[in-house]
Design an enzyme around this catalytic site. Structure first.
Site, PDB file in Angstrom:
ATOM      1  CB  CYS A 291      -0.961   0.020   1.176  1.00 54.85           C
ATOM      2  SG  CYS A 291      -1.543  -1.586   1.709  1.00 54.85           S
ATOM      3  NE  ARG A 320       1.503  -9.083   5.290  1.00 53.54           N
ATOM      4  CZ  ARG A 320       0.217  -8.964   4.995  1.00 53.54           C
ATOM      5  NH1 ARG A 320      -0.648  -9.744   5.605  1.00 53.54           N
ATOM      6  NH2 ARG A 320      -0.195  -8.093   4.107  1.00 53.54           N
ATOM      7  CD  GLN A 338      -1.113  -8.297   0.354  1.00 57.56           C
ATOM      8  OE1 GLN A 338      -0.425  -7.298   0.201  1.00 57.56           O
ATOM      9  NE2 GLN A 338      -2.104  -8.358   1.221  1.00 57.56           N
ATOM     10  CG  ASP A 340      -2.289  -4.952  -2.537  1.00 57.61           C
ATOM     11  OD1 ASP A 340      -3.458  -4.830  -2.146  1.00 57.61           O
ATOM     12  OD2 ASP A 340      -1.290  -4.705  -1.841  1.00 57.61           O
ATOM     13  CG  HIS A 342      -4.018   0.293  -2.916  1.00 54.50           C
ATOM     14  ND1 HIS A 342      -2.938  -0.496  -3.219  1.00 54.50           N
ATOM     15  CD2 HIS A 342      -4.297   0.068  -1.602  1.00 54.50           C
ATOM     16  CE1 HIS A 342      -2.558  -1.152  -2.138  1.00 54.50           C
ATOM     17  NE2 HIS A 342      -3.360  -0.846  -1.148  1.00 54.50           N
ATOM     18  CE  LYS A 426     -12.559  -7.032   7.516  1.00 48.53           C
ATOM     19  NZ  LYS A 426     -11.494  -7.982   7.677  1.00 48.53           N
ATOM     20  CG  HIS A 472      -6.399  -1.298   1.397  1.00 46.71           C
ATOM     21  ND1 HIS A 472      -5.046  -1.096   1.341  1.00 46.71           N
ATOM     22  CD2 HIS A 472      -6.866  -0.499   2.385  1.00 46.71           C
ATOM     23  CE1 HIS A 472      -4.709  -0.214   2.269  1.00 46.71           C
ATOM     24  NE2 HIS A 472      -5.783   0.165   2.907  1.00 46.71           N
TER      25      HIS A 472
HETATM   26 ZN   LIG Z   1      -3.486  -1.951   0.525  1.00 48.30          ZN
END
Ligand SMILES: [Zn+2]
Ligand SMILES: [Zn+2]
Length: 601
Positions: A291, A320, A338, A340, A342, A426, A472
């Site tokens: 992000c 992680r 991921q 991902d 945005h 979310k 996200h």
């Molecule tokens: Zn994100």
């Protein structure tokens, strides 16, 4: 091993079965001593009892024990409660050292499992038939309340008395009990299937991936076949995003500490990150999320209201720190990719953006056959508004937009108050696999925090700076996890469009190898993945091997097929579709791949 609460609806059934097991063990081993046996969750609807026995118990003893248990159940003895004094208890259990120790504990104000207990010391027993056990209950009324065909002993393992290694090792017999035979059978089937479908096992059998100690726990190596499946998943993802109005971005694996300070990760997410890497005068951190980079790309140039919405997408690999004990195959790893995205938009675009991303997620998952999604909407806890970033008004708008999008599609959803993270509400989309297990897949997550922290703005029609709304979004969630899910859902027999090898051409004899290669060549030229099994094995062995590798099509070619410029088609299910013209087969294959269909799965 989580203990089961006494008020759990299944407690009485599970615990009563443990007493019946103990009685059966005492009949088989008159000299046995008994520790204890609360319900437990190592197995679903599980129970156990710990024993000190004159010999090692083995699963071969289970049928006899189960027969004895069924007899005790059939005799329908009542479970009788009795409160007794300490003296009587000591006399009653004088040949049971573990019970005597437990009585000492009870006198000290602990319960029979050593947990702190409030109130007076009551020592009580439950008796069924001739078997009396130190116990607080609760129990069923009678042994006949246990379905005689609803329980099964599952395994026996070593367990130290009180879980302390300096104590004596006891034998722990585990079982499971269900209200009916049907439920027990379903559970046993699911357990067996889960074992057969375990992606770690199939990953090795099908040569898809490995996790090796030299690399480190939670870090997967994808082998050629597994990597190919991954590439296909990623290609499909890219194709859909290109068509869906997303811009691709690409960002580094590390960033300076200032970035993670700005984003707040060093403050709030430090324990999930690896240690700093000193470089020149700076500290760098491996990214746990993509992000912050995407925020900087937004911020990289002035944005006007006309530029919005903007949708940045990346297959970003993050790292992680997860404790090694929590890692599990590809489901929980330390390095993963991921998918991902945005989304940045104006307030007046919020509803259409959410509609659009929701449809995008649903049609994406439906392409994998997951067309009965379970929706969950996580919202604030209205009692503690101070816990959340963003204004009251932002939250109000975001929550109602998400709810309206779900309702507009007639999607049943569960609204969970207090489940939202501090930075925004979310939608989670869950999918159900072939075994009925629910998996968390896609997420659509508002964030009122990062745009603030990075001071993101666009210039509005009024020539003033405004804060964009940011969402996200992940579809697969993590490629690794989705990969594992697919392998388990399909038991390794991936749909044809994802199969690393779509067809294995099997020559009947050495004379047909040339034609087999011609067939494979024609399939490859048409864009399919085919290989020739030219080994000098018997034909049936080759068919069997291809089936074990879950190859969708086996194309057997001999003189007859060669003469007809055809192939004899067999499916991995064993179904024999007979001789087909090669070009007809190609048409069929093309259609199956294009529609993401999966015959013979
Ligand atoms: Zn994100
Ligand atoms: Zn009991």
């Amino acid at each position: 091993m989580p203990a089961v609460a006494r008020d759990d609806p299944s407690y009485k059934l599970r615990h009563s079965t443990a007493h019946v097991l103990a009685q059966a063990v005492r009949e088989m081993f008159p000299g046995a001593t008994f520790a204890w046996g609360p319900p437990h969750d190592r197995f679903e609807n599980g129970f156990y009892y710990d024993f000190d026995l004159p010999r090692a118990l083995t699963p071969e003893d289970f049928p006899e024990l189960e027969d004895r248990m069924r007899r005790i159940i059939g005799e329908d003895h009542p479970f009788l409660f009795r409160a007794i004094g300490v003296e009587e208890a000591r006399w009653l259990f004088s040949d049971q050292p573990y019970k005597l120790e437990t009585i000492d504990e009870l006198q000290k104000g602990k319960d029979e499992y050593g947990e702190e207990r409030m109130g007076d010391t009551v020592i009580s027993t439950y008796t069924q038939d001739t078997f009396e056990d130190l116990c607080l209950g609760p129990h069923l009324e009678r042994t006949g309340g246990i379905p005689a065909d609803g329980f099964k002993l599952l395994d026996v393992s070593g367990a130290y008395w009180r879980g302390d290694e300096s104590n004596r090792m006891l034998q722990r017999v585990h079982g499971t009990v269900w209200p009916s035979k049907e439920e027990l059978d379903l559970y046993l089937w699911r357990r067996e299937e889960e074992e057969k479908r375990d992606h770690r096992r199939l990953g090795a059998e099908l040569d898809l991936f490995s996790i090796r100690p030299e690399v480190g726990p939670g870090l997967a190596l994808f082998h050629p076949k597994g990597a190919l499946v991954r590439v296909l998943l990623e290609d499909y993802w890219r194709e859909r995003h290109r068509a869906g109005g997303y811009d691709f971005v690409s960002t580094p694996h590390v960033g300076r500490s200032i970035l993670w300070e700005t984003s707040g990760h060093l403050k709030w997410y430090r324990e999930g990150m690896y240690s700093a890497i000193p470089v020149e005068e700076d500290q760098y951190y491996i990214k746990p999320m993509n992000c912050p980079f995407h925020m900087l790309i937004f911020k990289g140039r002035p944005r006007s209201y006309r530029d919005l919405p903007l949708r940045f997408a990346e297959l970003g690999t993050v790292y992680r720190y997860e404790p090694s004990g929590t890692l599990r195959g590809l489901l929980r790893v330390r390095g993963f990719t991921q998918d991902d995205a945005h989304l940045f938009c104006r307030p007046d675009q919020m509803r259409s953006e959410i509609d659009r991303v929701l449809d995008f997620c649903l049609s994406f998952l439906a392409a994998f056959g997951f067309d009965e999604p379970e929706m969950e909407l996580s919202v604030r806890d209205p009692e503690t508004p101070e816990k959340y970033a963003g204004s009251e008004d932002d939250w109000e708008k975001a929550e109602s937009t998400l709810a309206a999008a779900l309702e507009g599609r007639d999607l049943p959803y569960e609204r969970v108050g207090g489940e939202a993270v501090f930075y925004g509400p979310k939608i989670d989309i869950g999918i159900t696999d072939a075994l009925g297990r629910r998996w968390q897949a896609s997420t659509i997550q508002f964030d009122f925090n990062l745009p603030e922290r990075f001071d993101l703005t666009y210039v509005g029609e009024d020539n003033q700076p405004h804060r964009p709304y940011m969402v996200h979004r992940a579809l697969y969630g993590s490629i690794e996890r989705f990969f594992a899910l697919l392998v388990e859902h399909y038991a390794g027999a991936l749909p044809v469009w994802l199969s690393p090898v779509q067809a294995t051409v099997i020559p009947v004899s050495d004379r047909n190898v040339g034609y087999a290669e011609e067939v494979a060549g024609e399939l490859a030229a048409a864009g399919f993945r085919a290989e020739v099994d030219g080994r000098s094995e018997r034909m049936n062995a080759k068919i069997r091997d291809a089936q074990l590798q879950k190859t969708p099509y086996m194309l057997v070619v001999g003189g007859r097929e060669e003469g007809a410029h055809g192939v004899s088609v067999r499916l991995r299910t064993g179904e024999d579709r007979g001789l087909t013209n090669l070009s007809t087969f190609k048409d069929h294959l093309r259609e199956v791949v294009e529609t993401k269909d999966s015959p013979g799965y």
